[in-house]
Design an enzyme around this catalytic site. Structure first.
Site, PDB file in Angstrom:
ATOM      1  N   GLY A  13       0.818  -1.222   0.000  1.00 30.56           N
ATOM      2  CA  GLY A  13       0.000   0.000   0.000  1.00 30.56           C
ATOM      3  C   GLY A  13       0.844   1.261   0.000  1.00 30.56           C
ATOM      4  O   GLY A  13       2.079   1.228  -0.125  1.00 30.56           O
ATOM      5  N   ARG A  39      -4.743 -11.593  -1.066  1.00 33.68           N
ATOM      6  CA  ARG A  39      -4.811 -11.289  -2.510  1.00 33.68           C
ATOM      7  C   ARG A  39      -3.428 -11.140  -3.112  1.00 33.68           C
ATOM      8  O   ARG A  39      -3.204 -11.458  -4.279  1.00 33.68           O
ATOM      9  CB  ARG A  39      -5.573  -9.964  -2.750  1.00 33.68           C
ATOM     10  N   CYS A 152      -1.384  11.211  10.528  1.00 34.92           N
ATOM     11  CA  CYS A 152      -0.486  12.074   9.739  1.00 34.92           C
ATOM     12  C   CYS A 152      -0.753  13.573   9.942  1.00 34.92           C
ATOM     13  O   CYS A 152       0.157  14.391   9.818  1.00 34.92           O
ATOM     14  CB  CYS A 152      -0.586  11.718   8.262  1.00 34.92           C
ATOM     15  N   GLU A 205     -11.105  11.919  10.948  1.00 36.66           N
ATOM     16  CA  GLU A 205      -9.834  12.649  11.031  1.00 36.66           C
ATOM     17  C   GLU A 205      -9.858  13.717  12.131  1.00 36.66           C
ATOM     18  O   GLU A 205      -8.913  13.842  12.906  1.00 36.66           O
ATOM     19  CB  GLU A 205      -9.554  13.299   9.670  1.00 36.66           C
ATOM     20  N   HIS A 246       0.605  17.675   4.038  1.00 38.38           N
ATOM     21  CA  HIS A 246      -0.587  18.234   4.681  1.00 38.38           C
ATOM     22  C   HIS A 246      -0.260  19.648   5.165  1.00 38.38           C
ATOM     23  O   HIS A 246       0.660  19.850   5.976  1.00 38.38           O
ATOM     24  CB  HIS A 246      -1.001  17.385   5.889  1.00 38.38           C
TER      25      HIS A 246
HETATM   26  N1  LIG Z   1      -1.568   7.321   3.769  1.00 41.52           N
HETATM   27  C1  LIG Z   1      -1.161   8.049   4.822  1.00 41.52           C
HETATM   28  O1  LIG Z   1      -0.686   9.196   4.666  1.00 41.52           O
HETATM   29  C2  LIG Z   1      -1.241   7.487   6.220  1.00 41.52           C
HETATM   30  C3  LIG Z   1      -0.656   8.236   7.244  1.00 41.52           C
HETATM   31  C4  LIG Z   1      -0.694   7.753   8.550  1.00 41.52           C
HETATM   32  C5  LIG Z   1      -1.298   6.549   8.804  1.00 41.52           C
HETATM   33  N2  LIG Z   1      -1.875   5.811   7.801  1.00 41.52           N
HETATM   34  C6  LIG Z   1      -2.457   4.518   8.162  1.00 41.52           C
HETATM   35  O2  LIG Z   1      -1.598   3.495   7.626  1.00 41.52           O
HETATM   36  C7  LIG Z   1      -2.383   2.364   7.244  1.00 41.52           C
HETATM   37  C8  LIG Z   1      -2.156   2.078   5.761  1.00 41.52           C
HETATM   38  O3  LIG Z   1      -2.592   3.183   4.981  1.00 41.52           O
HETATM   39  P1  LIG Z   1      -2.325   3.276   3.421  1.00 41.52           P
HETATM   40  O4  LIG Z   1      -2.627   4.659   3.075  1.00 41.52           O
HETATM   41  O5  LIG Z   1      -0.994   2.709   3.098  1.00 41.52           O
HETATM   42  O6  LIG Z   1      -3.465   2.264   2.841  1.00 41.52           O
HETATM   43  P2  LIG Z   1      -3.478   1.421   1.468  1.00 41.52           P
HETATM   44  O7  LIG Z   1      -2.691   2.109   0.411  1.00 41.52           O
HETATM   45  O8  LIG Z   1      -4.906   1.114   1.216  1.00 41.52           O
HETATM   46  O9  LIG Z   1      -2.711   0.040   1.825  1.00 41.52           O
HETATM   47  C9  LIG Z   1      -3.267  -0.931   2.670  1.00 41.52           C
HETATM   48  C10 LIG Z   1      -2.303  -2.108   2.822  1.00 41.52           C
HETATM   49  O10 LIG Z   1      -2.880  -3.062   3.720  1.00 41.52           O
HETATM   50  C11 LIG Z   1      -2.964  -4.343   3.085  1.00 41.52           C
HETATM   51  N3  LIG Z   1      -4.139  -5.070   3.527  1.00 41.52           N
HETATM   52  C12 LIG Z   1      -5.446  -4.776   3.284  1.00 41.52           C
HETATM   53  N4  LIG Z   1      -6.246  -5.724   3.835  1.00 41.52           N
HETATM   54  C13 LIG Z   1      -5.421  -6.625   4.418  1.00 41.52           C
HETATM   55  C14 LIG Z   1      -5.629  -7.845   5.119  1.00 41.52           C
HETATM   56  N5  LIG Z   1      -6.870  -8.324   5.326  1.00 41.52           N
HETATM   57  N6  LIG Z   1      -4.560  -8.521   5.586  1.00 41.52           N
HETATM   58  C15 LIG Z   1      -3.302  -8.057   5.366  1.00 41.52           C
HETATM   59  N7  LIG Z   1      -3.036  -6.923   4.678  1.00 41.52           N
HETATM   60  C16 LIG Z   1      -4.088  -6.206   4.221  1.00 41.52           C
HETATM   61  C17 LIG Z   1      -3.018  -4.033   1.610  1.00 41.52           C
HETATM   62  O11 LIG Z   1      -2.580  -5.199   0.905  1.00 41.52           O
HETATM   63  P3  LIG Z   1      -3.173  -5.609  -0.551  1.00 41.52           P
HETATM   64  O12 LIG Z   1      -2.418  -4.769  -1.554  1.00 41.52           O
HETATM   65  O13 LIG Z   1      -2.852  -7.040  -0.653  1.00 41.52           O
HETATM   66  O14 LIG Z   1      -4.650  -5.308  -0.527  1.00 41.52           O
HETATM   67  C18 LIG Z   1      -2.032  -2.874   1.537  1.00 41.52           C
HETATM   68  O15 LIG Z   1      -0.708  -3.366   1.555  1.00 41.52           O
HETATM   69  C19 LIG Z   1      -3.837   2.705   7.584  1.00 41.52           C
HETATM   70  O16 LIG Z   1      -4.132   2.214   8.864  1.00 41.52           O
HETATM   71  C20 LIG Z   1      -3.831   4.235   7.565  1.00 41.52           C
HETATM   72  O17 LIG Z   1      -4.857   4.787   8.330  1.00 41.52           O
HETATM   73  C21 LIG Z   1      -1.850   6.261   6.510  1.00 41.52           C
END
Ligand SMILES: NC(=O)c1ccc[n+]([C@@H]2O[C@H](COP(=O)([O-])OP(=O)(O)OC[C@H]3O[C@@H](n4cnc5c(N)ncnc54)[C@H](OP(=O)(O)O)[C@@H]3O)[C@@H](O)[C@H]2O)c1
Length: 357
Positions: A13, A39, A152, A205, A246
């Site tokens: 992700g 997946r 974040c 948020e 941000h």
């Molecule tokens: N984006 C930001 O700026 C940010 C900042 C701070 C915190 N976060 C937090 O960090 C986390 C990830 O965010 P993201 O933005 O990277 O989301 P994302 O792009 O949607 O990525 C999600 C990841 O989790 C995996 N995943 C989904 N369902 C799963 C399952 N059942 N078992 C194992 N792995 C699974 C996905 O794998 P697949 O590819 O196989 O589906 C992917 O690797 C979230 O909790 C989010 O709130 C994000």
């Protein structure tokens, strides 16, 4: 010194990719395990992932297989340090189970941030909160623990508030955000919804910013939990069509009358004892800009030095005094300072203190 083998959960992700970026050629850590959902399991990372983080995909991960989140696999690979970028609902089950089995989990997910025995650690702000892990049942049973980093949007705000709280005391905080698309993961918000538009709602948020900020700036009672800071935080959060960074407007009610110059010095001169002395710790946690049109996401997102701490500094600008309140703009890199870089810094600090390694 042999490097510590580490794994990334949610490696495919948005944040997972930034972990791969932030851990590239790390002097202390070496990526040995990548995990994602069923997946993705069984595929090769370089063939599966649509790379979104800066630059090219690091060579060290390109040929690694993607595993399911399976403690047996991590143990077989000799990995005990896990960086988690799992969705919160998955993290809720997986991270606890992994900590119970003795893994050291550094999490980006919201699942345990408000748990009374889990720190939301930002070393520059609340280094002492790391001691909370000693009270986690898993620590006593198997040695495992969970350390979280903040949402974040909260992270940059908390870094800037620390020196102001120390010098003047804080009575209230009002924050409005203009948040990048990458904060919603990949593919994130539908292009039809965001093009030529601003979305004035990001699920949960505002609540996260309001609660987490007070926990982070709270006091760890001896033998107890964190007593949240007493001031109010009011947050309004929007999504805008920016890739990374941000931007926030901040209005801080201070506890005593102050001089604008002193507030500027407090922010620009803010240092933590290990600033610039851990691989991902920026020399200057807060950079103050004097130009009237800074900070900007495109120009200031990557602030921070040395090179490994790029994106780890928070940039502040347009500082103004308004009575007993201080107004400013603030910018932080959401996937580095607000996510992967923050977790890596937490693990570096935990290693420095002997909690891992
Ligand atoms: N984006 C930001 O700026 C940010 C900042 C701070 C915190 N976060 C937090 O960090 C986390 C990830 O965010 P993201 O933005 O990277 O989301 P994302 O792009 O949607 O990525 C999600 C990841 O989790 C995996 N995943 C989904 N369902 C799963 C399952 N059942 N078992 C194992 N792995 C699974 C996905 O794998 P697949 O590819 O196989 O589906 C992917 O690797 C979230 O909790 C989010 O709130 C994000």
């Amino acid at each position: 010194m042999a490097k510590v083998p580490v794994g990334i959960l949610g490696a495919t992700g948005m944040v997972g990719q930034w972990f791969a970026r932030c851990l590239e050629d790390h002097p202390w850590f070496e990526i040995r395990a990548l995990a994602a959902s069923e997946r993705s399991a069984g595929r090769v990372y370089g063939e599966l992932v649509r790379w979104n983080a800066d630059g090219e995909m690091p060579a060290a991960v390109r040929r690694l297989p993607v595993h399911p989140v399976d403690p047996g696999v991590f143990s077989d690979l000799g990995v005990r340090v896990l960086f988690s970028a799992l969705p919160a609902d998955q993290a809720l089950v997986a991270e606890r189970a992994l900590a119970d089995k003795g893994f050291w989990v550094f999490s980006n997910a919201a699942a345990f941030r408000m748990d009374r025995l889990t720190p939301i650690l930002i070393p520059e702000v609340n280094a002492g909160h790391i001691r909370l892990v000693e009270r986690q049942p898993s620590r006593k049973a198997s040695g495992g623990f969970i350390v979280t980093n903040a949402n974040c949007t909260t992270t940059g705000l908390a870094v800037a508030l620390r020196p102001l709280q120390d010098l003047f005391g804080i009575r209230s905080v009002v924050m409005s955000s203009y948040q990048a698309l990458s904060g919603a993961g990949y593919p994130g918000v539908a292009s039809m919804d965001i093009t030529g538009n601003v979305l004035p709602h990001i699920q949960k948020e505002e609540e996260k910013v309001e609660l987490e900020t007070k926990k982070i700036l709270g006091v760890l009672a001896p033998g107890g939990a964190v007593r949240p800071a007493a001031f109010d935080v009011v947050a309004s959060c929007c999504r805008v069509a920016v890739r990374y960074g941000h931007l926030e407007t901040v209005l801080v009610g201070l506890g005593k009358d102050f001089d604008e110059g002193r507030a500027r010095e407090a922010l620009g001169g803010f240092r933590w004892e290990l600033s610039g002395r851990l691989p991902t710790a920026p020399r200057r946690p807060v950079i103050v800009r004097d130009e009237p049109d800074r900070p900007q996401p495109r120009l200031d997102c990557d602030a921070g030095s040395p090179e490994r701490a790029r994106g780890m500094a928070v940039t502040v600008g347009r500082l103004r005094k308004a009575g007993r309140r201080l107004r400013f703009y603030l910018l932080s890199h959401n996937t580095v300072r607000g996510a992967a870089g923050a977790s890596v810094l937490n693990a570096e600090y935990a290693k420095k203190l002997g909690y891992i390694g």
